[in-house]
Scaffold this motif. Structure first.
Motif, PDB file in Angstrom:
ATOM      1  N   UNK A 124      -5.709  15.970   1.948  1.00 32.26           N
ATOM      2  CA  UNK A 124      -4.347  15.692   2.389  1.00 32.26           C
ATOM      3  C   UNK A 124      -3.419  16.877   2.170  1.00 32.26           C
ATOM      4  N   UNK A 125      -3.597  17.580   1.066  1.00 35.14           N
ATOM      5  CA  UNK A 125      -2.728  18.718   0.771  1.00 35.14           C
ATOM      6  C   UNK A 125      -2.873  19.807   1.839  1.00 35.14           C
ATOM      7  N   UNK A 126      -4.081  19.984   2.346  1.00 34.96           N
ATOM      8  CA  UNK A 126      -4.333  21.050   3.330  1.00 34.96           C
ATOM      9  C   UNK A 126      -4.575  20.518   4.741  1.00 34.96           C
ATOM     10  N   UNK A 127      -4.134  19.302   5.007  1.00 36.28           N
ATOM     11  CA  UNK A 127      -4.442  18.691   6.304  1.00 36.28           C
ATOM     12  C   UNK A 127      -3.833  19.426   7.495  1.00 36.28           C
ATOM     13  N   UNK A 128      -2.768  20.186   7.273  1.00 30.48           N
ATOM     14  CA  UNK A 128      -2.136  20.909   8.376  1.00 30.48           C
ATOM     15  C   UNK A 128      -2.465  22.402   8.362  1.00 30.48           C
ATOM     16  N   UNK A 129      -3.354  22.812   7.479  1.00 30.50           N
ATOM     17  CA  UNK A 129      -3.731  24.228   7.408  1.00 30.50           C
ATOM     18  C   UNK A 129      -4.835  24.499   8.428  1.00 30.50           C
ATOM     19  N   UNK A 130      -4.600  25.368   9.403  1.00 27.87           N
ATOM     20  CA  UNK A 130      -5.595  25.586  10.471  1.00 27.87           C
ATOM     21  C   UNK A 130      -6.906  26.171   9.976  1.00 27.87           C
ATOM     22  N   UNK A 131      -6.868  26.891   8.865  1.00 32.61           N
ATOM     23  CA  UNK A 131      -8.075  27.547   8.361  1.00 32.61           C
ATOM     24  C   UNK A 131      -8.844  26.699   7.349  1.00 32.61           C
ATOM     25  N   UNK A 132      -8.162  25.774   6.697  1.00 30.73           N
ATOM     26  CA  UNK A 132      -8.803  25.059   5.594  1.00 30.73           C
ATOM     27  C   UNK A 132      -8.863  23.546   5.758  1.00 30.73           C
ATOM     28  N   UNK A 145       0.788  -1.221   0.000  1.00 30.34           N
ATOM     29  CA  UNK A 145       0.000   0.000   0.000  1.00 30.34           C
ATOM     30  C   UNK A 145       0.822   1.273   0.000  1.00 30.34           C
ATOM     31  N   UNK A 146       2.018   1.226  -0.584  1.00 28.03           N
ATOM     32  CA  UNK A 146       2.853   2.427  -0.662  1.00 28.03           C
ATOM     33  C   UNK A 146       2.174   3.463  -1.538  1.00 28.03           C
ATOM     34  N   UNK A 147       2.045   4.676  -1.039  1.00 27.34           N
ATOM     35  CA  UNK A 147       1.348   5.742  -1.766  1.00 27.34           C
ATOM     36  C   UNK A 147       2.375   6.531  -2.577  1.00 27.34           C
ATOM     37  N   UNK A 148       2.791   5.936  -3.662  1.00 24.94           N
ATOM     38  CA  UNK A 148       3.854   6.527  -4.462  1.00 24.94           C
ATOM     39  C   UNK A 148       3.453   7.876  -5.042  1.00 24.94           C
ATOM     40  N   UNK A 149       2.189   8.031  -5.447  1.00 22.20           N
ATOM     41  CA  UNK A 149       1.761   9.290  -6.040  1.00 22.20           C
ATOM     42  C   UNK A 149       1.990  10.473  -5.126  1.00 22.20           C
ATOM     43  N   UNK A 150       1.709  10.271  -3.840  1.00 19.78           N
ATOM     44  CA  UNK A 150       1.921  11.352  -2.875  1.00 19.78           C
ATOM     45  C   UNK A 150       3.407  11.580  -2.642  1.00 19.78           C
TER      46      UNK A 150
END
Length: 339
Positions: free
Chosen positions: A195-203, A24-29
């Motif tokens: 996933x791209x914005x998972x660490x963005x506090x506002x989004x 299950x390696x997520x190579x795309x990411x």
């Protein structure tokens, strides 16, 4: 270094490796993280930078794309064969229904698709109208952000994602079931907003909600009562090309095929359906030699059983295949848009 970048540039990001990886390696990411780091640390030659700059500043903006596409369509009859193949003919779209329904989705028009193949979304609106579903254009947006994000400007791509979320949020909170996409390439990117914005506090929370409420057209059609769909195929033999973004990124397999077979179409077998056609977003522009080789291989398999046409589910694949195909290439929803 340059060697690493060369390998990452040549990767199609088709993600077929993910479909078969037992771990299950997520190579795309992983490859997107690697590409982002390389863009920050290593300066490309000026010609490469300029080409990617043109891609980022033209393709995602329909008004700018139109400046190139419209003259090409006007001159298409007299263009040389090689150039003519890359200019899509102007489509007749027909009227979209105006009837309102209880079920409502936002429909992503798409940057290239809205100009090159506008009948895709027009046909979508008409077919879904018969199923008791209303679609309205997603406000103030055309591009999902993938073109910018995947071509050397991840910060710019992230800003596009935020702008899209801001534009979609009010209707999504006021009755719209979700955001509907007819191009699997766009859908795969929207599904990654979370996933791209998972660490963005506002989004982070909004991005997660949008990703969860983004649906491929086939998912909506397949869930509707089959008796409402017209039996349009009448045994016509066609070939279906499943885009990499549909089968590997979104992991939606067999859905479109079942819909088309249910509508009376005969699907010819396609050897090695997991292989990429070579379009891969902007790959055909950045790696034309490899892309061309993959296109020839894919067309050999699609045409092997002599179908009457090719259907697919992504604008990039559709245009790429059509540039060299001896038979018509259409979006699959157009095959259901018949009385």
């Amino acid at each position: 270094g340059d060697s690493t970048r060369l390998h990452l540039d040549r990767c199609l990001t088709c993600r077929a490796c993910e479909s078969v990886c037992p771990s299950g390696v997520r190579y795309g990411r992983l490859v997107e993280i690697g590409r982002g780091l390389l863009e920050e640390q290593i300066k490309r030659p000026w010609a490469e930078r300029f080409k990617r700059y043109l891609i980022r500043t033209v393709i995602p903006y329909p008004a700018r794309m139109k400046l190139f596409l419209k003259p090409g369509q006007l001159l298409r009859p007299v263009l040389p064969g090689a150039l003519k193949a890359h200019v899509p003919p102007k489509q007749r779209t027909g009227a979209r229904p105006t009837q309102q329904h209880k079920r409502v989705f936002l429909l992503l028009e798409g940057c290239v698709q809205s100009l090159a193949t506008p009948n895709t979304n027009a046909a979508t609106a008409r077919v879904l109208d018969k199923l008791g579903i209303q679609v309205i254009p997603a406000p103030k947006t055309s591009c999902c952000g993938a073109v910018t994000y995947h071509n050397g400007d991840q910060p710019g791509g992230i800003q596009t994602i935020k702008d899209n979320i801001d534009a979609w949020w009010p209707p999504l909170q006021n009755g719209c079931e979700g955001i509907l996409f007819t191009a699997s390439g766009c859908g795969a990117h929207i599904k990654e907003y979370r996933e791209i914005l998972q660490h963005d506090p506002d989004y982070a929370k909004k991005a997660s909600y949008v990703s969860e409420h983004a649906f491929d057209l086939s998912q909506i059609v397949a869930a509707a009562p089959a008796k409402r769909l017209a039996h349009t195929g009448n045994g016509q033999r066609i070939a279906f090309h499943a885009p990499c973004t549909l089968q590997h990124a979104l992991a939606i397999n067999g859905c479109v095929e079942q819909i088309l077979q249910g509508a009376g179409y005969e699907l010819s077998p396609v050897p090695n359906p997991h292989l990429c056609c070579g379009s891969a977003g902007t790959y055909s522009l950045l790696q034309p030699k490899i892309s061309s080789q993959l296109l020839n291989q894919k067309l050999d398999t699609l045409l092997a059983q002599q179908p009457s046409l090719i259907a697919t589910a992504n604008i990039g694949c559709q245009m790429h295949l059509a540039s060299r195909s001896s038979i018509p290439v259409v979006h699959w929803i157009e095959l259901l848009d018949q009385d």
